[in-house]
Write an enzyme that holds these catalytic residues in place. Structure first.
Site, short mmCIF file in Angstrom:
data_model
loop_
_atom_site.label_atom_id
_atom_site.label_comp_id
_atom_site.label_asym_id
_atom_site.label_seq_id
_atom_site.Cartn_x
_atom_site.Cartn_y
_atom_site.Cartn_z
N ILE A 180 48.38 46.83 49.63
CA ILE A 180 47.71 47.73 48.69
C ILE A 180 46.46 48.37 49.33
CG2 ILE A 180 46.46 47.79 46.49
CD1 ILE A 180 48.34 45.52 45.52
N SER A 232 44.51 41.92 38.61
CA SER A 232 45.97 41.68 38.60
C SER A 232 46.42 41.52 37.15
CB SER A 232 46.28 40.39 39.36
OG SER A 232 47.60 39.97 39.08
N TYR A 283 43.91 31.26 40.37
CA TYR A 283 43.99 32.68 40.75
C TYR A 283 43.92 33.57 39.51
CZ TYR A 283 46.22 37.00 42.52
OH TYR A 283 46.52 38.31 42.84
N LYS A 301 41.08 36.51 38.60
CA LYS A 301 41.40 37.91 38.33
C LYS A 301 40.91 38.33 36.95
CE LYS A 301 43.15 39.03 42.28
NZ LYS A 301 42.58 40.10 43.12
N THR A 305 54.45 43.83 48.45
CA THR A 305 53.67 43.56 49.66
C THR A 305 54.01 42.14 50.09
OG1 THR A 305 51.83 42.52 48.48
CG2 THR A 305 51.73 44.92 48.74
N1 LIG Z 1 50.97 42.46 45.59
C1 LIG Z 1 50.86 42.23 44.30
O1 LIG Z 1 51.85 42.04 43.59
C2 LIG Z 1 49.50 42.20 43.66
C3 LIG Z 1 49.43 42.30 42.27
C4 LIG Z 1 48.20 42.30 41.66
C5 LIG Z 1 47.05 42.21 42.42
N2 LIG Z 1 47.14 42.10 43.78
C6 LIG Z 1 45.89 42.00 44.54
O2 LIG Z 1 45.87 43.02 45.51
C7 LIG Z 1 45.09 42.61 46.60
C8 LIG Z 1 45.83 42.88 47.90
O3 LIG Z 1 47.05 42.24 47.88
P1 LIG Z 1 48.31 42.74 48.72
O4 LIG Z 1 49.47 42.46 47.88
O5 LIG Z 1 48.08 44.11 49.25
O6 LIG Z 1 48.29 41.67 49.94
P2 LIG Z 1 48.75 41.78 51.45
O7 LIG Z 1 49.81 42.80 51.65
O8 LIG Z 1 49.02 40.38 51.86
O9 LIG Z 1 47.43 42.30 52.19
C9 LIG Z 1 46.25 41.56 52.14
C10 LIG Z 1 45.19 42.25 52.98
O10 LIG Z 1 43.94 41.60 52.78
C11 LIG Z 1 43.45 41.08 54.03
N3 LIG Z 1 42.74 39.84 53.69
C12 LIG Z 1 43.23 38.67 53.23
N4 LIG Z 1 42.23 37.79 52.99
C13 LIG Z 1 41.07 38.44 53.30
C14 LIG Z 1 39.70 38.06 53.28
N5 LIG Z 1 39.29 36.84 52.92
N6 LIG Z 1 38.78 38.98 53.65
C15 LIG Z 1 39.16 40.22 54.03
N7 LIG Z 1 40.43 40.62 54.10
C16 LIG Z 1 41.38 39.74 53.73
C17 LIG Z 1 44.68 40.95 54.92
O11 LIG Z 1 44.43 41.08 56.32
P3 LIG Z 1 43.98 39.83 57.25
O12 LIG Z 1 45.07 38.83 57.21
O13 LIG Z 1 43.76 40.45 58.61
O14 LIG Z 1 42.69 39.34 56.66
C18 LIG Z 1 45.47 42.18 54.45
O15 LIG Z 1 44.96 43.36 55.06
C19 LIG Z 1 44.71 41.14 46.35
O16 LIG Z 1 43.42 41.08 45.80
C20 LIG Z 1 45.73 40.71 45.30
O17 LIG Z 1 45.22 39.69 44.48
C21 LIG Z 1 48.34 42.09 44.42
#
Ligand SMILES: NC(=O)c1ccc[n+]([C@@H]2O[C@H](COP(=O)([O-])OP(=O)(O)OC[C@H]3O[C@@H](n4cnc5c(N)ncnc54)[C@H](OP(=O)(O)O)[C@@H]3O)[C@@H](O)[C@H]2O)c1
Length: 284
Positions: free
Chosen positions: A51, A176, A189, A193, A224
């Site tokens: 995202i 979320s 978690y 959120k 993702t």
């Molecule tokens: N995917 C879903 O279904 C969903 C739904 C609702 C909300 N969200 C929220 O959206 C956000 C992003 O999720 P995503 O699905 O895009 O995950 P993702 O594809 O796994 O990407 C996570 C990103 O965050 C970085 N990251 C992880 N921990 C970190 C930290 N402590 N400090 C800085 N960077 C960090 C990772 O890179 P590195 O490993 O290099 O740090 C990566 O760039 C999260 O807050 C999640 O709770 C996701």
């Protein structure tokens, strides 16, 4: 009569000519128009994939200079290279949002571009636990709350003096759908959120007098690594059909346009909103 018929092609030609001139004028107006986020600087945490990456790309496509960041140098390098290859204006630095020295370094990197920051988008988030809420150790609670809830506030407190000066600054948090509809086994978690929804509203009220808007997007399940990972999707699946109207999972890009809009001046009267991006969610 002959004269009348002769004049038809002229009228037609005149019409064609007028519409050509009109469309040429519209085209040159379009070419002259500045992109919505031109001359702005955006900091996006957790933006090397998923995202955050989609949001970073969109903000840059809409004219902003974007500072990419995440924990791992190789991820930062890769994301920056991909976006530069697309002709976008980006820089990158390592920032684990839970680490104070990394946050400080991120702020310094962002200020290095033009001395100020206009937008902060806090995407980084973690879920280290699948299990009962009361079974979470203090260490787990600390990690989840440090990264998901405290880090956005602490990073913003460092950026605030620089955002205040710019005028029209904007913050976007990423919560979320589990904030509203707690998913079993993701209790800590879910709680973090939900806290972000409150953080959004408190900050919106607090920062309104400074002209800074704060909003929050509330994604459903997005395709993702995190969203499809074993910690999230299997726990969400039983609920999916009940709450998601469009009957598909979201794409990271589904979260990007709304963030660009919330940063833009088109959203200048919108603050303190938690906006669900989940393909229709009547139960939320
Ligand atoms: N995917 C879903 O279904 C969903 C739904 C609702 C909300 N969200 C929220 O959206 C956000 C992003 O999720 P995503 O699905 O895009 O995950 P993702 O594809 O796994 O990407 C996570 C990103 O965050 C970085 N990251 C992880 N921990 C970190 C930290 N402590 N400090 C800085 N960077 C960090 C990772 O890179 P590195 O490993 O290099 O740090 C990566 O760039 C999260 O807050 C999640 O709770 C996701």
């Amino acid at each position: 009569m002959a004269a009348m018929f002769r004049s038809i092609p002229q009228v037609f030609r005149g019409h064609q000519c007028a519409s050509f001139l009109l469309s040429a004028r519209m085209f040159s107006k379009k070419a002259d128009e500045k992109l919505a986020l031109a001359d702005k600087v955006a900091v996006v945490t957790g933006s090397t994939k998923g995202i955050g990456f989609a949001i970073a790309r969109r903000l840059a496509q809409d004219g902003a200079h974007v500072v990419i960041s995440s924990r791992k140098q190789q991820n930062v390098d890769r994301a920056v290279a991909v976006l530069k290859e697309e002709g976008l204006s980006v820089t990158g630095t390592v920032c684990h949002v839970g680490k104070a020295e990394d946050r400080q370094h991120l702020v310094a990197t962002a200020l290095g571009h033009s001395g100020g920051v206009d937008f902060l988008v806090c995407v980084a988030g973690v879920n280290p636990l699948v299990g009962s809420t009361l079974g979470a150790s203090e260490q787990i609670w600390d990690k989840i709350l440090d990264v998901n809830v405290k880090a956005p506030a602490l990073l913003l407190s460092r950026l605030l003096p620089h955002m205040e000066k710019r005028g029209g600054s904007s913050v976007v948090l990423v919560s979320s759908a589990v904030a509203y509809l707690p998913v079993p086994k993701l209790g800590a978690y879910n709680t973090s959120k939900t806290a972000l929804l409150g953080l959004c509203r408190s900050l919106a009220v607090e920062l309104a007098p400074k002209g800074i808007r704060v909003n929050c997007i509330v994604p459903g399940v997005i395709k993702t690594d995190f969203g499809l990972g074993e910690k999230t999707l299997p726990n969400m699946r039983p609920e999916l059909n009940k709450i998601y109207g469009l009957q598909r999972l979201g794409e990271p890009e589904d979260c990007a346009g709304i963030v660009s809009f919330l940063c833009s001046s088109d959203a200048s009267y919108i603050t303190g909103e938690n906006i669900t991006v989940a393909g229709f969610s009547p139960r939320l």
